[in-house]
Design a protein around this motif. Structure first.
Motif, PDB file in Angstrom:
ATOM      1  N   UNK A  40       0.833  -1.207   0.000  1.00  0.00           N
ATOM      2  CA  UNK A  40       0.000   0.000   0.000  1.00  0.00           C
ATOM      3  C   UNK A  40       0.867   1.257   0.000  1.00  0.00           C
ATOM      4  N   UNK A  41       0.249   2.352  -0.391  1.00  0.00           N
ATOM      5  CA  UNK A  41       0.949   3.642  -0.367  1.00  0.00           C
ATOM      6  C   UNK A  41       1.378   3.997   1.058  1.00  0.00           C
ATOM      7  N   UNK A  42       0.517   3.764   2.085  1.00  0.00           N
ATOM      8  CA  UNK A  42       0.969   4.040   3.459  1.00  0.00           C
ATOM      9  C   UNK A  42       2.181   3.194   3.872  1.00  0.00           C
ATOM     10  N   UNK A  43       2.253   1.960   3.382  1.00  0.00           N
ATOM     11  CA  UNK A  43       3.409   1.117   3.701  1.00  0.00           C
ATOM     12  C   UNK A  43       4.672   1.687   3.049  1.00  0.00           C
ATOM     13  N   UNK A  44       4.553   2.143   1.807  1.00  0.00           N
ATOM     14  CA  UNK A  44       5.684   2.772   1.122  1.00  0.00           C
ATOM     15  C   UNK A  44       6.092   4.030   1.888  1.00  0.00           C
ATOM     16  N   UNK A  45       5.119   4.801   2.334  1.00  0.00           N
ATOM     17  CA  UNK A  45       5.409   6.021   3.105  1.00  0.00           C
ATOM     18  C   UNK A  45       6.198   5.705   4.371  1.00  0.00           C
ATOM     19  N   UNK A  46       5.857   4.618   5.050  1.00  0.00           N
ATOM     20  CA  UNK A  46       6.580   4.233   6.270  1.00  0.00           C
ATOM     21  C   UNK A  46       8.040   3.908   5.954  1.00  0.00           C
ATOM     22  N   UNK A  47       8.255   3.186   4.854  1.00  0.00           N
ATOM     23  CA  UNK A  47       9.631   2.884   4.453  1.00  0.00           C
ATOM     24  C   UNK A  47      10.389   4.166   4.135  1.00  0.00           C
ATOM     25  N   UNK A  48       9.740   5.077   3.437  1.00  0.00           N
ATOM     26  CA  UNK A  48      10.388   6.339   3.075  1.00  0.00           C
ATOM     27  C   UNK A  48      10.695   7.182   4.308  1.00  0.00           C
ATOM     28  N   UNK A  49       9.819   7.165   5.301  1.00  0.00           N
ATOM     29  CA  UNK A  49      10.087   7.899   6.544  1.00  0.00           C
ATOM     30  C   UNK A  49      11.345   7.372   7.222  1.00  0.00           C
TER      31      UNK A  49
END
Length: 101
Positions: A40-49
């Motif tokens: 998911x996009x939120x999962x990608x966001x967590x990795x990017x954070x």
């Protein structure tokens, strides 16, 4: 931004390493990065954070989108550590060649 997370921890995950490879080709939005992964996009966001907290990427907002790109300075510790072992193995090979003569 100084690293809050150890950059080695950040690159331990294969998804984050893949994100860094993609970002090495240029800046991407979180949405465009998300299309490359089966998450998911939120999962990608967590990795990017986490990559951002490790100082490996910069994130900036342009309008409604967040753009990510590599932070070259963030790789200094990784390069230094790898450089040590590059030198170690090079010297080791030279020692082996010399000892066989």
């Amino acid at each position: 931004m100084s690293a809050i997370i150890d950059p080695f921890k950040a690159i331990a995950d294969p998804n984050r390493r893949a994100m860094l490879i993609i970002l090495s080709q240029g800046s991407h939005t979180i949405s465009s990065l998300s299309r490359n992964f089966d998450m998911s996009r939120p999962a990608v966001s967590k990795h990017l954070k986490l990559l951002h907290a490790a100082g490996l990427i910069h994130v900036h907002r342009k309008g409604r989108e967040k753009y990510c790109h590599l932070n070259g300075k963030g790789f200094d510790d990784l390069k230094k550590w790898m450089g040590y072992f590059d030198g170690f193995w090079l010297n080791r090979q030279k020692e082996l060649v010399t000892s066989k003569k």
